[in-house]
Design an enzyme around this catalytic site. Structure first.
Site, PDB file in Angstrom:
ATOM      1  N   TYR A 109       1.089  -1.143  -0.364  1.00 35.17           N
ATOM      2  CA  TYR A 109       0.255  -0.313   0.021  1.00 35.17           C
ATOM      3  C   TYR A 109       0.916   1.619   0.244  1.00 35.17           C
ATOM      4  O   TYR A 109       1.935   1.021   0.662  1.00 35.17           O
ATOM      5  CB  TYR A 109      -0.894  -0.551   1.252  1.00 35.17           C
ATOM      6  CG  TYR A 109      -1.426   1.476   1.264  1.00 35.17           C
ATOM      7  CD1 TYR A 109      -2.987   1.408   0.938  1.00 35.17           C
ATOM      8  CD2 TYR A 109      -1.881   2.290   2.058  1.00 35.17           C
ATOM      9  CE1 TYR A 109      -3.897   2.637   0.460  1.00 35.17           C
ATOM     10  CE2 TYR A 109      -1.956   3.376   1.797  1.00 35.17           C
ATOM     11  CZ  TYR A 109      -3.181   3.640   1.560  1.00 35.17           C
ATOM     12  OH  TYR A 109      -4.459   4.559   1.562  1.00 35.17           O
ATOM     13  N   GLU A 197      -2.833   7.835  -4.586  1.00 31.80           N
ATOM     14  CA  GLU A 197      -3.021   6.287  -3.858  1.00 31.80           C
ATOM     15  C   GLU A 197      -2.625   5.360  -4.412  1.00 31.80           C
ATOM     16  O   GLU A 197      -3.162   5.554  -5.665  1.00 31.80           O
ATOM     17  CB  GLU A 197      -4.033   6.260  -3.259  1.00 31.80           C
ATOM     18  CG  GLU A 197      -4.359   4.466  -1.824  1.00 31.80           C
ATOM     19  CD  GLU A 197      -6.041   4.883  -1.475  1.00 31.80           C
ATOM     20  OE1 GLU A 197      -6.003   4.427  -0.839  1.00 31.80           O
ATOM     21  OE2 GLU A 197      -6.934   4.965  -2.778  1.00 31.80           O
TER      22      GLU A 197
END
Length: 396
Positions: A109, A197
């Site tokens: 992530y 992101e």
């Protein structure tokens, strides 16, 4: 402003961020053709909607045959995807992204967020990609790493190595990660992005890094500097009232209450909503008409607020500095004359030309309820809503 995954990937690729081969499709036939163009033996067909958790909602389909690609596209196009981010109303899928599948060994992530409290960009990373960061923070906060970037010098190479080490990458992947991080930081700062992101960021079995998904948000106030980014806006994915407000230069956010708000200034709007809650009511919206609101602009604000059928009263709260109370009052009167306003209207004016503004309203002879203070305005708004509720129930 949000953009789609395929748009974010195209922007990031220009800054050296590695992405799988993919292309856009608007029909099942075109999706099949895209898979043939891409080549290989497996593909992902992804619904392009402004929401995360698409996979859980069935918005991402793995295909190993060309006919499966066409079938998946047929199922997704026009479908409503409901996720925890969209709410029960969901989002309609009008376009697809067909992408080559890759051999995933690990999922990471990665995010760059604008931390307003610390006045810097913070890099957030985790060895557990593919999960919502909110869920990850709640269940395994120790797996999340944070790195603050000093604005004066920007992201430094030593920081990129620290991030790579924290994620457990081997020596052959550290250089890749460093270039990827620097590219992301450059894209974010140059394009005035407020959030970037990549989830998941894959480590393939071949030892390569690939951004399998990408999400970017942009500062609306900076879009005038980036017309190319501004053109990526997809109005079909936005809430109708918020889109109409943006097109008319108004700042609007729909809420769940029944007291419509027309305020000048974001801070005053927040204070007004707090006061409504304190008085026992619930605001139906956040609406900032800005500092230079003309009477015509006020009319547009009324039309926008009244488009919400749940509104049972309207509260106009103006503190005039650059603006003038008499202008606002003229706009309120004009709105009452142009629009069939069937709900109680409460007006509180303060600041420049306040006496002239109040006189304009009094001279109009219209059923407008004046208030001297914010609390009085909020209290009167709540009382009027309660009266409307009793009338609807047939109570005296």
């Amino acid at each position: 402003m949000n953009i789609h995954e395929y748009q974010a990937k195209a922007l990031l690729a220009e800054y050296g961020v590695p992405i799988p081969i993919g292309n856009l499709a608007y029909s099942p036939e075109q999706a099949t053709y895209r898979a043939i163009e891409i080549g290989g033996d497996s593909w992902l067909v992804k619904a392009q909607v402004h929401s995360g958790a698409r996979g859980k909602a069935g918005g991402i389909k793995f295909c190993s045959k060309y006919d499966e690609v066409g079938k998946a596209a047929d199922e997704l196009l026009g479908a409503k995807l409901v996720t925890h981010q969209t709410g029960p109303e969901g989002k309609i899928c009008y376009r697809l992204y067909v992408e080559a599948a890759c051999n995933i060994e690990r999922e990471l992530y990665l995010a760059f967020v604008l931390d307003r409290a610390r006045e810097c960009i913070t890099v957030i990373a985790s060895v557990e990609g593919g999960m919502d960061i909110e869920t990850l923070a709640e269940q395994r906060p120790e797996s999340i790493f944070r790195f603050e970037v000093e604005p004066a010098v920007g992201l430094q190479t030593f920081q990129t190595r620290e991030i790579a080490f924290a994620l457990g990458l081997d020596k052959n992947q550290i250089r890749q990660m460093s270039q990827l991080l620097l590219g992301c930081y450059q894209a974010m700062t140059e394009l005035d992005s407020s959030m970037l992101e990549i989830n998941p960021l894959a480590v393939t079995k071949e030892g390569q890094l690939q951004a399998l998904d990408a999400k970017m948000e942009f500062d609306d106030n900076a879009l005038f500097r980036h017309p190319r980014v501004s053109e990526l806006r997809d109005k079909s994915q936005e809430e109708v009232r918020e889109m109409r407000a943006y097109d008319r230069g108004l700042s609007y956010v729909g809420l769940d209450g029944n007291i419509g708000c027309i305020i000048n200034g974001a801070g005053l709007a927040m204070a007004t909503m707090d006061m409504i809650n304190y008085a026992g009511g619930a605001p139906a919206n956040f609406l900032d008409i800005g500092g230079g609101a003309s009477p015509e602009r006020v009319v547009k604000a009324f039309q926008l607020v009244l488009s919400d059928e749940s509104v049972e009263a309207i509260l106009v709260n103006i503190f005039a500095g650059i603006n003038r109370c008499d202008w606002i009052a003229e706009g309120v009167v004009l709105a009452m004359q142009k629009i069939d306003i069937k709900v109680p209207l409460i007006v509180r004016l303060s600041g420049t030309n306040v006496e002239k503004g109040r006189q304009v309203i009094l001279d109009s002879g219209l059923p407008i309820i004046l208030a001297d203070s914010l609390f009085e305005a909020a209290e009167k708004s709540v009382n009027q809503c309660n009266k409307q509720t009793k009338i609807a129930k047939g109570e005296s």
